[in-house]
Design a protein around this motif. Structure first.
Motif, PDB file in Angstrom:
ATOM      1  N   ALA A 239      71.567  -7.276 -16.544  1.00  0.00           N
ATOM      2  CA  ALA A 239      72.083  -8.371 -15.518  1.00  0.00           C
ATOM      3  C   ALA A 239      71.596  -8.282 -15.098  1.00  0.00           C
ATOM      4  CB  ALA A 239      73.385  -8.337 -14.692  1.00  0.00           C
ATOM      5  N   PHE A 240      70.305  -7.612 -14.968  1.00  0.00           N
ATOM      6  CA  PHE A 240      68.722  -7.755 -13.445  1.00  0.00           C
ATOM      7  C   PHE A 240      67.906  -8.742 -15.382  1.00  0.00           C
ATOM      8  CE2 PHE A 240      65.213  -6.286 -10.843  1.00  0.00           C
ATOM      9  CZ  PHE A 240      65.684  -6.849  -9.992  1.00  0.00           C
ATOM     10  N   GLU A 241      67.437  -7.878 -15.985  1.00  0.00           N
ATOM     11  CA  GLU A 241      66.932  -8.871 -16.876  1.00  0.00           C
ATOM     12  C   GLU A 241      67.180 -10.479 -16.928  1.00  0.00           C
ATOM     13  OE1 GLU A 241      64.081  -8.202 -16.956  1.00  0.00           O
ATOM     14  OE2 GLU A 241      64.500  -5.994 -15.704  1.00  0.00           O
ATOM     15  N   ASN A 242      68.476 -10.624 -17.008  1.00  0.00           N
ATOM     16  CA  ASN A 242      69.534 -11.675 -17.554  1.00  0.00           C
ATOM     17  C   ASN A 242      68.765 -12.688 -16.576  1.00  0.00           C
ATOM     18  OD1 ASN A 242      72.144 -13.292 -17.800  1.00  0.00           O
ATOM     19  ND2 ASN A 242      70.220 -13.492 -19.224  1.00  0.00           N
ATOM     20  N   LYS A 243      68.913 -12.052 -15.823  1.00  0.00           N
ATOM     21  CA  LYS A 243      69.351 -13.244 -13.653  1.00  0.00           C
ATOM     22  C   LYS A 243      67.279 -13.634 -13.959  1.00  0.00           C
ATOM     23  CE  LYS A 243      69.680 -12.650  -9.317  1.00  0.00           C
ATOM     24  NZ  LYS A 243      69.986 -12.211  -8.347  1.00  0.00           N
ATOM     25  N   LYS A 244      66.225 -12.664 -13.888  1.00  0.00           N
ATOM     26  CA  LYS A 244      64.863 -12.420 -14.287  1.00  0.00           C
ATOM     27  C   LYS A 244      64.549 -13.738 -15.138  1.00  0.00           C
ATOM     28  CE  LYS A 244      62.778  -8.609 -12.643  1.00  0.00           C
ATOM     29  NZ  LYS A 244      62.132  -7.264 -12.425  1.00  0.00           N
ATOM     30  N   LEU A 246      66.846 -16.037 -16.629  1.00  0.00           N
ATOM     31  CA  LEU A 246      66.819 -17.290 -15.998  1.00  0.00           C
ATOM     32  C   LEU A 246      65.796 -18.767 -14.954  1.00  0.00           C
ATOM     33  CD1 LEU A 246      71.129 -16.572 -15.954  1.00  0.00           C
ATOM     34  CD2 LEU A 246      69.446 -18.433 -17.454  1.00  0.00           C
ATOM     35  N   ILE A 247      65.667 -17.476 -14.472  1.00  0.00           N
ATOM     36  CA  ILE A 247      65.299 -17.992 -13.412  1.00  0.00           C
ATOM     37  C   ILE A 247      63.440 -18.908 -14.204  1.00  0.00           C
ATOM     38  CG2 ILE A 247      63.919 -16.796 -10.826  1.00  0.00           C
ATOM     39  CD1 ILE A 247      66.199 -15.734 -10.299  1.00  0.00           C
ATOM     40  N   SER A 248      63.201 -18.329 -15.113  1.00  0.00           N
ATOM     41  CA  SER A 248      61.902 -17.733 -15.079  1.00  0.00           C
ATOM     42  C   SER A 248      61.854 -18.934 -15.894  1.00  0.00           C
ATOM     43  CB  SER A 248      61.347 -16.881 -16.291  1.00  0.00           C
ATOM     44  OG  SER A 248      59.993 -17.065 -16.398  1.00  0.00           O
ATOM     45  N   LYS A 249      62.549 -19.553 -16.737  1.00  0.00           N
ATOM     46  CA  LYS A 249      63.050 -20.400 -17.595  1.00  0.00           C
ATOM     47  C   LYS A 249      63.240 -21.869 -16.472  1.00  0.00           C
ATOM     48  CE  LYS A 249      66.113 -22.608 -20.461  1.00  0.00           C
ATOM     49  NZ  LYS A 249      67.260 -23.352 -20.048  1.00  0.00           N
ATOM     50  N   TRP A 250      63.954 -21.664 -15.621  1.00  0.00           N
ATOM     51  CA  TRP A 250      64.121 -22.896 -14.784  1.00  0.00           C
ATOM     52  C   TRP A 250      62.806 -23.611 -14.122  1.00  0.00           C
ATOM     53  CZ3 TRP A 250      69.443 -21.336 -12.699  1.00  0.00           C
ATOM     54  CH2 TRP A 250      70.124 -21.763 -13.619  1.00  0.00           C
ATOM     55  N   GLY A 267      60.874  -8.798  -3.070  1.00  0.00           N
ATOM     56  CA  GLY A 267      60.140 -10.476  -3.458  1.00  0.00           C
ATOM     57  C   GLY A 267      60.380 -10.225  -5.127  1.00  0.00           C
ATOM     58  N   VAL A 268      60.825  -9.306  -5.008  1.00  0.00           N
ATOM     59  CA  VAL A 268      60.903  -9.365  -6.976  1.00  0.00           C
ATOM     60  C   VAL A 268      61.277 -10.738  -7.909  1.00  0.00           C
ATOM     61  CG1 VAL A 268      62.629  -7.896  -8.927  1.00  0.00           C
ATOM     62  CG2 VAL A 268      62.275  -6.669  -6.611  1.00  0.00           C
ATOM     63  N   PHE A 269      62.522 -11.182  -6.873  1.00  0.00           N
ATOM     64  CA  PHE A 269      62.319 -12.442  -7.914  1.00  0.00           C
ATOM     65  C   PHE A 269      61.161 -13.840  -7.816  1.00  0.00           C
ATOM     66  CE2 PHE A 269      66.911 -10.247  -7.984  1.00  0.00           C
ATOM     67  CZ  PHE A 269      66.553 -10.279  -9.444  1.00  0.00           C
ATOM     68  N   SER A 270      60.838 -13.399  -6.330  1.00  0.00           N
ATOM     69  CA  SER A 270      59.547 -14.155  -5.726  1.00  0.00           C
ATOM     70  C   SER A 270      58.237 -14.381  -6.840  1.00  0.00           C
ATOM     71  CB  SER A 270      59.215 -13.627  -4.758  1.00  0.00           C
ATOM     72  OG  SER A 270      60.132 -13.980  -3.409  1.00  0.00           O
ATOM     73  N   LYS A 415      76.540 -18.255 -16.295  1.00  0.00           N
ATOM     74  CA  LYS A 415      77.114 -16.774 -15.836  1.00  0.00           C
ATOM     75  C   LYS A 415      75.968 -15.913 -16.455  1.00  0.00           C
ATOM     76  CE  LYS A 415      81.604 -13.672 -15.537  1.00  0.00           C
ATOM     77  NZ  LYS A 415      82.003 -13.499 -15.562  1.00  0.00           N
ATOM     78  N   ILE A 416      76.138 -14.702 -15.418  1.00  0.00           N
ATOM     79  CA  ILE A 416      75.178 -13.985 -15.516  1.00  0.00           C
ATOM     80  C   ILE A 416      75.631 -12.643 -16.489  1.00  0.00           C
ATOM     81  CG2 ILE A 416      74.035 -12.000 -14.596  1.00  0.00           C
ATOM     82  CD1 ILE A 416      73.148 -14.288 -11.657  1.00  0.00           C
ATOM     83  N   GLN A 417      74.922 -12.011 -17.328  1.00  0.00           N
ATOM     84  CA  GLN A 417      75.464 -10.597 -18.216  1.00  0.00           C
ATOM     85  C   GLN A 417      75.663 -10.155 -17.280  1.00  0.00           C
ATOM     86  OE1 GLN A 417      72.386 -10.318 -21.081  1.00  0.00           O
ATOM     87  NE2 GLN A 417      73.371 -12.552 -21.995  1.00  0.00           N
ATOM     88  N   GLU A 418      76.902  -9.313 -17.807  1.00  0.00           N
ATOM     89  CA  GLU A 418      77.513  -8.006 -17.714  1.00  0.00           C
ATOM     90  C   GLU A 418      77.675  -7.971 -15.608  1.00  0.00           C
ATOM     91  OE1 GLU A 418      75.075  -4.700 -19.029  1.00  0.00           O
ATOM     92  OE2 GLU A 418      75.680  -5.064 -20.490  1.00  0.00           O
ATOM     93  N   SER A 419      77.731  -9.452 -15.650  1.00  0.00           N
ATOM     94  CA  SER A 419      78.503  -9.788 -14.143  1.00  0.00           C
ATOM     95  C   SER A 419      79.467 -10.227 -13.549  1.00  0.00           C
ATOM     96  CB  SER A 419      77.045 -10.034 -13.663  1.00  0.00           C
ATOM     97  OG  SER A 419      76.926 -10.738 -12.166  1.00  0.00           O
ATOM     98  N   GLU A 420      79.697 -10.945 -12.744  1.00  0.00           N
ATOM     99  CA  GLU A 420      80.938 -11.396 -12.282  1.00  0.00           C
ATOM    100  C   GLU A 420      80.299 -12.782 -11.504  1.00  0.00           C
ATOM    101  OE1 GLU A 420      83.045  -9.124 -10.403  1.00  0.00           O
ATOM    102  OE2 GLU A 420      85.430 -10.055 -11.138  1.00  0.00           O
ATOM    103  N   ARG A 421      79.133 -13.058 -11.483  1.00  0.00           N
ATOM    104  CA  ARG A 421      78.229 -13.445 -10.525  1.00  0.00           C
ATOM    105  C   ARG A 421      77.999 -14.773 -11.481  1.00  0.00           C
ATOM    106  NH1 ARG A 421      74.458 -10.536  -6.059  1.00  0.00           N
ATOM    107  NH2 ARG A 421      76.379  -8.881  -5.898  1.00  0.00           N
ATOM    108  N   THR A 422      77.310 -16.118 -10.747  1.00  0.00           N
ATOM    109  CA  THR A 422      76.852 -17.167 -11.411  1.00  0.00           C
ATOM    110  C   THR A 422      76.170 -17.807 -10.900  1.00  0.00           C
ATOM    111  OG1 THR A 422      79.726 -18.037 -11.858  1.00  0.00           O
ATOM    112  CG2 THR A 422      78.083 -19.451 -12.561  1.00  0.00           C
TER     113      THR A 422
END
Length: 429
Positions: A239-244, A246-250, A267-270, A415-422
């Motif tokens: 889930a953590f990597e999937n979120k990264k 997506l952010i990188s793509k956008w 600052g991980v995602f920053s 929807k973030i993989q292996e997560s309930e978050r969007t």
């Protein structure tokens, strides 16, 4: 009036040296409009700072590095017969990851025997808040918002414990200094100033004493709520990597010049944005998280990331004379992209901010918004609700989308993989 001082700064080699080592922002001399040729000696255009920040938004180590940069500049200036006529913390900004002076006109020709006029200002702007943060409570840095000309030394002396009087530097530059200010408060200022003398050797000794005192001040980033957030988060590795990803793509698709990461923790995602050569302001409410973030910036010599201490429920306001000396957080925007990751539930549930007001706030802060919706079923939201009554019937994914569609167009929803978050990519209308 300033021609002699400016000429000395440029001809002595001090300007070139300070710019080369990153302690002073560079400038260019521009052509003067005909109407100003007789009234202006020179017109200079400094390099633009990507984002202006203020001392009350800095971590402990940021303020400490700003203090040491100021003293280093003063020592170098003294070697070529110059001095800083003021030592305001507001004259320092973080440029390319380092504390740098932005006020080229702070330099003046040193006059033998003249004491350092900026001594009290330096102690109030730098030493006082650092001592309070190190010895009392790191949250006392917020006093700098109330006292924009520096925390008064008499107040600092009262707040510091008795044991600080056994620290020679703090005894001298805070406690005795505060007593002297009180003792001579009603004295004839001109007479007192005219009688004071300080040799160049004593001047250098004063600077080195301040430097030694500040270097010894330490604060360990611990004991705060979110200092180790990613150790307790419920994200799986996937889930953590999937979120990264997506952010990188956008970030790559929207190509922002300025990213504002609100609630950035350490600052991980920053760093997804800053690693793409995008200047990124990485803010959080937690002093330990911001301290850790800045230490990483220093250790890795990062140039496009600025950690800041910001409380979104009480963000930095416009301050000073007529509320125009220091700009509010909103006035320093808008950013091209705002990141609001794992944030909205804290604002909506912990702080009771209605979803429509959050949409309004984010729309004013930037064009593009990457926002993560965390549902009530998520374990982190359950923790927030465990100690209070659930009075948030509209806090649902449908309620969230309805509130935000008035100010944003949703460009992507994943929807973030292996997560309930969007995770959403939105564009302000």
């Amino acid at each position: 009036m300033y021609a002699e001082d400016y000429a000395c700064l440029m001809d002595s080699g001090l300007y070139e040296k300070l710019v080369k080592i990153g302690l002073l922002i560079p400038h260019i001399e521009t052509d003067q409009p005909p109407a100003e040729k007789e009234s202006a000696f020179k017109i200079i255009q400094p390099e633009r700072v990507p984002f202006i920040s203020y001392p009350y938004e800095w971590s402990f180590s940021q303020l400490k590095d700003a203090a040491l940069a100021t003293l280093s500049i003063q020592k170098r200036a003294l070697k070529v017969g110059m001095s800083l006529k003021d030592a305001s913390a507001y004259n320092i900004q973080f440029v390319r990851g380092r504390a740098a002076l932005i006020d080229t006109l702070s330099f003046e020709v040193y006059k033998e025997g003249k004491p350092w006029d900026a001594y009290r200002q330096f102690c109030q702007h730098f030493l006082a808040p650092l001592a309070l943060m190190a010895y009392v409570d790191v949250r006392l840095s917020r006093l700098m918002r109330d006292y924009i000309d520096g925390i008064p030394l008499d107040l600092t002396s009262r707040l510091l414990s008795t044991r600080t009087r056994f620290n020679f530097g703090l005894l001298t530059h805070i406690h005795i200094h505060a007593s002297a200010q009180t003792r001579y408060a009603d004295a004839d200022v001109k007479s007192a100033a005219g009688n004071r003398q300080m040799s160049r050797t004593a001047f250098l000794g004063l600077i080195e004493s301040l430097e030694n005192t500040i270097r010894k001040l330490e604060w360990k980033p611990e004991g705060t709520e979110w200092g180790h957030y990613y150790d307790i988060t419920n994200y799986s590795e996937q889930a953590f990597e999937n979120k990264k990803q997506l952010i990188s793509k956008w970030v790559n698709e929207t190509k922002p010049n300025l990213v504002l990461d609100l609630g950035a923790n350490n600052g991980v995602f920053s760093r997804i944005a800053s690693a793409s050569n995008v200047f990124t302001v990485s803010s959080d409410i937690d002093p330990a998280a911001v301290e850790q973030n800045y230490r990483t910036v220093k250790a890795d010599k990062e140039q496009n990331l600025l950690p800041l201490l910001l409380d979104l429920t009480n963000p930095s306001p416009a301050l000073g004379w007529a509320n125009r000396e220091r700009e509010s957080l909103g006035q320093r925007g808008p950013a091209d992209m705002v990141l609001a990751l794992a944030l909205i539930h804290h604002l909506a549930i912990s702080n009771n901010v209605p979803l429509p007001q959050l949409a309004e706030f984010f729309a004013e802060m930037g064009k593009w918004l990457v926002i993560e919706f965390v549902p009530k079923s998520d374990s982190q939201v359950q923790k927030l609700l465990s100690s209070r009554v659930d009075i948030f019937p509209s806090y649902t994914i449908e309620g969230f989308e309805s509130a935000f569609e008035t100010r944003f167009r949703t460009r992507e929803k994943v929807k973030i993989q292996e997560s309930e978050r969007t995770l959403y990519l939105m564009e302000a209308r």
